[in-house]
Design a protein around this motif. Structure first.
Motif, PDB file in Angstrom:
ATOM      1  N   MET A   1       0.858  -1.191   0.000  1.00 25.75           N
ATOM      2  CA  MET A   1       0.000   0.000   0.000  1.00 25.75           C
ATOM      3  C   MET A   1       0.894   1.241   0.000  1.00 25.75           C
ATOM      4  O   MET A   1       1.804   1.369   0.810  1.00 25.75           O
ATOM      5  CB  MET A   1      -0.850   0.008   1.287  1.00 25.75           C
ATOM      6  N   GLU A   2       0.633   2.119  -0.966  1.00 25.35           N
ATOM      7  CA  GLU A   2       1.418   3.349  -1.009  1.00 25.35           C
ATOM      8  C   GLU A   2       0.614   4.464  -0.332  1.00 25.35           C
ATOM      9  O   GLU A   2      -0.607   4.563  -0.538  1.00 25.35           O
ATOM     10  CB  GLU A   2       1.682   3.723  -2.479  1.00 25.35           C
ATOM     11  N   VAL A   3       1.293   5.247   0.480  1.00 23.75           N
ATOM     12  CA  VAL A   3       0.606   6.350   1.157  1.00 23.75           C
ATOM     13  C   VAL A   3       1.148   7.663   0.596  1.00 23.75           C
ATOM     14  O   VAL A   3       2.358   7.893   0.602  1.00 23.75           O
ATOM     15  CB  VAL A   3       0.833   6.292   2.687  1.00 23.75           C
ATOM     16  N   VAL A   4       0.267   8.498   0.060  1.00 30.32           N
ATOM     17  CA  VAL A   4       0.693   9.780  -0.511  1.00 30.32           C
ATOM     18  C   VAL A   4       0.087  10.894   0.341  1.00 30.32           C
ATOM     19  O   VAL A   4      -1.132  11.018   0.460  1.00 30.32           O
ATOM     20  CB  VAL A   4       0.219   9.915  -1.980  1.00 30.32           C
ATOM     21  N   LEU A   5       0.978  11.685   0.928  1.00 23.86           N
ATOM     22  CA  LEU A   5       0.527  12.791   1.784  1.00 23.86           C
ATOM     23  C   LEU A   5       0.577  14.087   0.976  1.00 23.86           C
ATOM     24  O   LEU A   5       1.647  14.479   0.499  1.00 23.86           O
ATOM     25  CB  LEU A   5       1.445  12.880   3.012  1.00 23.86           C
ATOM     26  N   VAL A 209      -3.355   2.128   8.152  1.00 20.20           N
ATOM     27  CA  VAL A 209      -1.956   2.110   7.728  1.00 20.20           C
ATOM     28  C   VAL A 209      -1.054   1.397   8.735  1.00 20.20           C
ATOM     29  O   VAL A 209      -0.138   0.678   8.362  1.00 20.20           O
ATOM     30  CB  VAL A 209      -1.459   3.562   7.485  1.00 20.20           C
ATOM     31  N   LYS A 210      -1.334   1.587  10.025  1.00 23.91           N
ATOM     32  CA  LYS A 210      -0.395   1.095  11.045  1.00 23.91           C
ATOM     33  C   LYS A 210      -0.967   0.006  11.946  1.00 23.91           C
ATOM     34  O   LYS A 210      -0.217  -0.683  12.646  1.00 23.91           O
ATOM     35  CB  LYS A 210       0.047   2.269  11.942  1.00 23.91           C
ATOM     36  N   GLY A 211      -2.268  -0.133  11.984  1.00 29.09           N
ATOM     37  CA  GLY A 211      -2.863  -1.112  12.895  1.00 29.09           C
ATOM     38  C   GLY A 211      -2.807  -2.515  12.319  1.00 29.09           C
ATOM     39  O   GLY A 211      -2.292  -2.728  11.215  1.00 29.09           O
ATOM     40  N   PRO A 212      -3.323  -3.508  13.040  1.00 31.18           N
ATOM     41  CA  PRO A 212      -3.349  -4.865  12.489  1.00 31.18           C
ATOM     42  C   PRO A 212      -4.326  -4.951  11.315  1.00 31.18           C
ATOM     43  O   PRO A 212      -5.283  -4.177  11.249  1.00 31.18           O
ATOM     44  CB  PRO A 212      -3.852  -5.712  13.669  1.00 31.18           C
ATOM     45  N   VAL A 213      -4.063  -5.886  10.394  1.00 35.22           N
ATOM     46  CA  VAL A 213      -5.012  -6.133   9.304  1.00 35.22           C
ATOM     47  C   VAL A 213      -6.133  -6.993   9.891  1.00 35.22           C
ATOM     48  O   VAL A 213      -5.912  -8.141  10.267  1.00 35.22           O
ATOM     49  CB  VAL A 213      -4.331  -6.840   8.111  1.00 35.22           C
ATOM     50  N   SER A 236      -5.715  14.344   8.256  1.00 34.54           N
ATOM     51  CA  SER A 236      -6.028  12.910   8.417  1.00 34.54           C
ATOM     52  C   SER A 236      -4.767  12.106   8.726  1.00 34.54           C
ATOM     53  O   SER A 236      -4.843  10.981   9.205  1.00 34.54           O
ATOM     54  CB  SER A 236      -6.740  12.358   7.174  1.00 34.54           C
ATOM     55  N   ALA A 237      -3.592  12.712   8.450  1.00 33.72           N
ATOM     56  CA  ALA A 237      -2.319  12.018   8.699  1.00 33.72           C
ATOM     57  C   ALA A 237      -1.786  12.271  10.105  1.00 33.72           C
ATOM     58  O   ALA A 237      -0.736  11.764  10.488  1.00 33.72           O
ATOM     59  CB  ALA A 237      -1.283  12.486   7.684  1.00 33.72           C
ATOM     60  N   LYS A 238      -2.531  13.053  10.866  1.00 36.51           N
ATOM     61  CA  LYS A 238      -2.089  13.557  12.170  1.00 36.51           C
ATOM     62  C   LYS A 238      -1.538  12.496  13.134  1.00 36.51           C
ATOM     63  O   LYS A 238      -0.604  12.759  13.874  1.00 36.51           O
ATOM     64  CB  LYS A 238      -3.294  14.215  12.835  1.00 36.51           C
ATOM     65  N   LEU A 239      -2.098  11.302  13.135  1.00 36.28           N
ATOM     66  CA  LEU A 239      -1.678  10.284  14.115  1.00 36.28           C
ATOM     67  C   LEU A 239      -0.584   9.366  13.583  1.00 36.28           C
ATOM     68  O   LEU A 239      -0.118   8.481  14.298  1.00 36.28           O
ATOM     69  CB  LEU A 239      -2.889   9.445  14.554  1.00 36.28           C
ATOM     70  N   LEU A 240      -0.182   9.554  12.330  1.00 34.01           N
ATOM     71  CA  LEU A 240       0.821   8.624  11.758  1.00 34.01           C
ATOM     72  C   LEU A 240       2.225   8.972  12.237  1.00 34.01           C
ATOM     73  O   LEU A 240       2.547  10.128  12.424  1.00 34.01           O
ATOM     74  CB  LEU A 240       0.785   8.676  10.227  1.00 34.01           C
TER      75      LEU A 240
END
Ligand code: F6R
Length: 240
Positions: A1-5, A209-213, A236-240
């Motif tokens: 999974m690609e994450v684009v900020l 993005v970071k939690g378990p699947v 929306s990226a605040k907690l990453l």
């Protein structure tokens, strides 16, 4: 999974609409999966602008929408069919005979689910599936649960979804049920693009993005997709 900020929803809409337009220019009979709600609206505006400028034709595109409320006829202003007609299809030259929707008819809806899955396969699968994410991590109306769904089905909406969406229902109560494409249908799309903006999505973005699947955050399964991109803004990226 690609994450684009990206900086904000407008920048995201420019990036996402370019990907969709590029695809349709290369493959005019592309199959596109669409979402409703606030997240894709700016992207739809950019697609309409491109169509008006003659930069792209959506005439040969086949579409499948993710979901529809149970009990709302197409002409109801709160139906997702109406939403798509107003926010994209009628303004960007889509051919309505190639527009596919789950029926919101409580009787017809369930039998239509099986047909819908077959129709997607018969169309050759979805080239690009556009998604938003619920504050509870839902994709389509696949609510958090103990297992991942496969094909289209009827779902009871959770309190969290009802709280988020009931603001749109000013003239009638919001339905408690909906029909939705399953997680399997979404995962079978060749390419997935998810848009999440604003602080209200920060928790869902973190879990995705970071939690378990886990089916308790349905969007987390996108981490197993070979071509899924998540477009997020600063909030929306605040907690990453
Ligand atoms: C809508 C859909 C939902 C929304 C999600 C986010 O067709 O499938 O999963 O994408 O509820 O909604 P917004 O974008 O309104 O925050």
């Amino acid at each position: 999974m690609e994450v684009v900020l990206l900086e904000n929803a407008i920048e995201i809409s420019k990036a996402v609409s370019s990907i969709i337009i590029e695809k349709v220019r290369k493959k005019p009979a592309a199959v596109l999966g669409f979402a409703t709600g606030a997240s894709p609206v700016e992207t739809y505006k950019r697609m309409i602008e491109a169509y008006e400028k003659g930069l792209v034709s959506f005439r040969n595109v086949t579409t499948f929408n993710l979901d529809e409320y149970c009990g709302l006829p197409r002409e109801d202003k709160n139906s997702y069919y109406y939403f798509m007609k107003e926010n994209l299809f009628s303004k960007a030259g889509f051919d309505f005979s190639k527009v596919n929707f789950l029926s919101g008819d409580p009787e017809e809806g369930e039998s239509c689910c099986e047909e819908y899955g077959k129709k997607i396969a018969a169309a050759g699968g979805i080239d690009i599936q556009l998604l938003g994410v619920g504050t509870n991590g839902h994709i389509g109306f696949n609510e958090p649960s103990d297992s991942f769904s496969d094909g289209p089905f009827k779902v009871r909406l959770t309190e969290s979804t009802i709280n988020s969406n009931s603001k749109y229902f000013t003239e009638r109560p919001m339905p408690n049920y909906a029909f939705t494409m399953g997680v399997g249908d979404i995962m079978r799309a060749k390419k997935i693009i998810l848009i999440a903006t604003g602080e209200s999505k920060a928790k869902a973005v973190y879990s995705m993005v970071k939690g378990p699947v886990t089916p308790h955050c349905p969007a987390s399964i996108l981490r197993y997709h070979p071509d899924a991109t998540i477009f997020i803004d600063r909030e929306s990226a605040k907690l990453l």
